[in-house]
Scaffold this active site. Structure first.
Site, PDB file in Angstrom:
ATOM      1  N   HIS A  88       0.691  -1.186   0.073  1.00 36.43           N
ATOM      2  CA  HIS A  88       0.059  -0.103   0.115  1.00 36.43           C
ATOM      3  C   HIS A  88       0.818   1.260  -0.111  1.00 36.43           C
ATOM      4  O   HIS A  88       0.402   2.302   0.562  1.00 36.43           O
ATOM      5  CB  HIS A  88      -1.082  -0.065   1.182  1.00 36.43           C
ATOM      6  N   HIS A  95      -1.764   4.341   9.705  1.00 38.33           N
ATOM      7  CA  HIS A  95      -0.383   5.000  10.016  1.00 38.33           C
ATOM      8  C   HIS A  95      -0.285   6.129  10.870  1.00 38.33           C
ATOM      9  O   HIS A  95       0.217   7.243  10.645  1.00 38.33           O
ATOM     10  CB  HIS A  95       0.517   4.933   8.769  1.00 38.33           C
ATOM     11  N   HIS A 101      10.155  -4.210   3.661  1.00 43.39           N
ATOM     12  CA  HIS A 101      10.618  -2.719   3.789  1.00 43.39           C
ATOM     13  C   HIS A 101      10.981  -2.449   4.989  1.00 43.39           C
ATOM     14  O   HIS A 101      10.511  -2.509   6.167  1.00 43.39           O
ATOM     15  CB  HIS A 101       9.751  -1.902   2.897  1.00 43.39           C
ATOM     16  N   GLU A 140       3.763  -5.644   8.456  1.00 42.73           N
ATOM     17  CA  GLU A 140       2.644  -5.301   7.828  1.00 42.73           C
ATOM     18  C   GLU A 140       2.109  -6.369   7.105  1.00 42.73           C
ATOM     19  O   GLU A 140       0.742  -6.911   7.011  1.00 42.73           O
ATOM     20  CB  GLU A 140       2.827  -4.292   6.726  1.00 42.73           C
TER      21      GLU A 140
HETATM   22  C1  DHB Z   1       6.298   3.077   2.410  1.00 45.97           C
HETATM   23  C2  DHB Z   1       5.648   1.871   2.321  1.00 45.97           C
HETATM   24  C3  DHB Z   1       4.662   1.789   3.303  1.00 45.97           C
HETATM   25  O1  DHB Z   1       3.955   0.705   3.282  1.00 45.97           O
HETATM   26  C4  DHB Z   1       4.085   2.799   4.147  1.00 45.97           C
HETATM   27  O2  DHB Z   1       3.160   2.611   5.035  1.00 45.97           O
HETATM   28  C5  DHB Z   1       4.831   4.049   4.179  1.00 45.97           C
HETATM   29  C6  DHB Z   1       5.994   4.304   3.136  1.00 45.97           C
HETATM   30  C7  DHB Z   1       7.208   3.365   1.437  1.00 45.97           C
HETATM   31  O3  DHB Z   1       7.825   2.660   0.537  1.00 45.97           O
HETATM   32  O4  DHB Z   1       7.692   4.596   1.069  1.00 45.97           O
HETATM   33 FE    FE Z   2       2.584   0.966   5.390  1.00 47.80          FE
END
Ligand code: DHB
Ligand code: FE
Length: 280
Positions: free
Chosen positions: A12, A59, A193, A240
């Site tokens: 997302h 978030h 990530h 996540e």
């Molecule tokens: C990014 C990915 C995420 O799931 C998020 O909540 C905020 C930023 C990103 O890759 O920048």
């Molecule tokens: Fe996220």
């Protein structure tokens, strides 16, 4: 009776929403990301589900650090788009399904999942970006949404096993709702990530691909991944992925993979996407 027909998982990444909103989706960087959702957009236009139970994480947009429910369910008529610092995204308000949502809240709580009931909530990129990826640009979302928010921003998040069991309980709850509704369950977030600290930018393609492989068939590996393994292997935001397990638990035994997409990178994230059909 209502029935769960299919499941969708997708990352997302907020920059995906910005790329669409700023008309950057055909650039060299973004075009390959959106290409991965073309099949899914055509598929869902034919499927025409009535409701999506959309499992996502807030978030720190609707919930500040003052109050963080572990599992929460949106029972409102509608959910406005959150302002995440640049004004709300220019996408339609999300319409809820209070009838199904209140039934789910009752059924899940009596099934020993102590959901927080939400009667007012703005929804952030965790929900709106998957909607845009699946439905594209539109003046009105073609589906009702029951948002289910899972805490993955403040330790301790729920375990993957607990999320899988929540999905199983969602399946039981949907199957006991008398209205004839076609319901999909989506899980958003991931894949690997990390947005901060010395390992910012971490992406682990072998881990992500193994995760995608195990989303069909035997789920014991996915259910056993501990918090520390998510952190080590998938970075601090890889947690996540537990929301994908809610979707997987809701689909029952032996779902079939209809679509798989994996692309690195989009912003800081490995983008992963699955469409699975539910078993009978
Ligand atoms: C990014 C990915 C995420 O799931 C998020 O909540 C905020 C930023 C990103 O890759 O920048
Ligand atoms: Fe996220």
């Amino acid at each position: 009776m209502a029935r769960i027909t299919a499941g969708v998982t997708t990352s997302h990444v907020p920059a995906i929403g910005a790329a669409l909103d700023l008309d950057n989706d055909t650039t060299e960087y973004w075009a390959p990301v959106f290409a991965g959702y073309k099949w899914s957009q055509e598929w869902i236009a034919e499927e025409r589900p009535d409701v999506v139970i959309l499992v996502f994480n807030d978030h720190a947009s609707a919930f500040s650090l003052e109050m963080i429910p572990t599992f929460a369910i949106g029972c409102a008529d509608e959910f406005p788009i959150a302002d995440e610092g640049f004004g709300p995204r220019p996408v339609p308000t999300v319409l809820g399904h209070p009838g199904l949502a209140c039934h789910l809240a009752q059924s899940l709580i009596l099934d020993e999942f102590d959901m927080t009931v939400i009667n007012q909530m703005a929804v952030d990129h965790g929900l709106s970006v998957p909607m845009s990826l699946m439905f594209g640009r539109t003046d009105a979302w073609p589906v009702r949404v029951v948002p289910i928010a899972v805490n993955v921003v403040q330790f301790p998040p729920p375990t993957g096993e607990r999320c899988f069991k929540l999905g199983q309980a969602i399946r039981r709850a949907v199957q006991s709702y008398p209205e004839d509704l076609s319901v999909q369950v989506w899980g958003t977030g991931g894949m690997s990530h990390q947005l901060q600290g010395p390992r910012a930018g971490l992406i682990n393609q072998p881990f992500d691909n193994a995760f995608l492989d195990h989303m069909t068939g035997d789920t014991s590996y996915l259910r056993s991944i501990s918090h520390i393994e998510y952190l080590r292997e998938a970075g601090s935001e890889g947690i996540e992925l537990v929301m994908w397990l809610v979707m997987r638990g809701a689909l029952g035994e032996n779902p079939i993979e209809l679509q798989r997409f994996y692309h690195v990178p989009a912003s800081n994230t490995a983008v992963g996407h699955l469409v699975l059909t539910a078993s009978k």
